[in-house]
Scaffold this motif. Structure first.
Motif, PDB file in Angstrom:
ATOM      1  N   TYR A   1     -24.825  -4.566 -42.688  1.00 23.17           N
ATOM      2  CA  TYR A   1     -25.776  -5.900 -42.399  1.00 23.17           C
ATOM      3  C   TYR A   1     -27.034  -5.852 -43.004  1.00 23.17           C
TER       4      TYR A   1
ATOM      5  N   PHE B   1     -14.986  -8.401 -45.512  1.00 22.12           N
ATOM      6  CA  PHE B   1     -14.096  -9.568 -44.945  1.00 22.12           C
ATOM      7  C   PHE B   1     -13.221  -9.923 -45.925  1.00 22.12           C
TER       8      PHE B   1
ATOM      9  N   ASN C   1     -19.884 -11.065 -35.657  1.00 20.04           N
ATOM     10  CA  ASN C   1     -19.304 -10.222 -36.860  1.00 20.04           C
ATOM     11  C   ASN C   1     -19.354  -8.997 -36.817  1.00 20.04           C
TER      12      ASN C   1
ATOM     13  N   ASN D   1     -16.331  -7.977 -35.571  1.00 23.27           N
ATOM     14  CA  ASN D   1     -15.066  -8.387 -36.457  1.00 23.27           C
ATOM     15  C   ASN D   1     -15.092  -7.474 -37.620  1.00 23.27           C
TER      16      ASN D   1
END
Length: 224
Positions: A76, A96, A197, A200
């Motif tokens: 990220y 994703f 996230n 995830n």
């Protein structure tokens, strides 16, 4: 006369008893109201404490951080490699989405090639597999696939920082720093400790104890 006095005395006792009962009946609701207020206040304070405790509890505890957590947080925050104007790994959005597009040759003007991302593979490797020297800081090294550009993407975890760089061949530790960036673990954690996230992204990762285990999985995926 005695009968009158007796009657008067009896009446006085009855009135006194009634008066006392009225006082008790009057005071009882006040005590109950006060007790109710105290209980309500206590419940409110307890609820507030529980809410504050819940708000203070992070989604990801610092002591529970794993390599996967740190890699997801680093993805990220990853910065582009100046020489190629490209990331070391696909971005979180691309992971994703399950695919990413890059020029065939990093830094060139060739047409984009779209690559699928079946998973993010984290492969444990020895320092001698990725560097020609040994850094002073104790680091654990991993090769991460798929790389964002040509070459090999290397992720390292130290006591206070992570390192993510791209390798096109044998590098020294200093050269690795030139082809990547260091990320402070505490800063990564503070920024992403409540980021769902991250969890995830971890679901799309698989870890392998060595290259042999990784290639065995790849062969099984493609039926070879």
């Amino acid at each position: 006369m005695k009968k009158v006095l007796y009657t008067f005395a009896s009446l006085s006792l009855i009135l006194a008893a009634c008066s006392k009962k009225d006082v008790v009946d009057t005071e009882k609701p006040e005590n109950e109201v006060e007790r109710s207020h105290q209980e309500a206040k206590s419940d409110t304070e307890k609820g507030k404490e529980q809410t504050e405790t819940k708000e203070d509890t992070p989604l990801i505890a610092f002591e529970d951080l794993t390599t996967e957590h740190l890699l997801a947080m680093t993805i990220y925050e990853q910065q582009v490699i100046d020489e190629f104007n490209e990331y070391v790994l696909p971005t979180a959005d691309e992971i994703f989405a399950g695919e990413y597009s890059r020029p065939l040759y990093p830094g060139g003007e060739s047409a984009d090639v779209t690559n699928k991302i079946p998973e993010v593979s984290i492969i444990s490797v020895d320092v001698t597999d990725v560097l020609v020297d040994t850094p002073q800081d104790p680091l654990t090294f991993y090769v991460v696939n798929p790389p964002s550009m040509g070459g090999m993407s290397v992720f390292a975890v130290g006591e206070t920082y992570t390192l993510l760089y791209s390798s096109l061949g044998e590098l020294t530790y200093q050269e690795a720093l030139n082809y990547g960036h260091k990320y402070n673990i505490k800063e990564l954690y503070e920024k992403h400790k409540n980021n769902e996230n991250i969890l995830n992204l971890i679901e799309r990762m698989n870890s392998y104890e060595n290259m042999e285990a990784y290639y065995k999985k790849i062969d099984s995926m493609y039926g070879e």
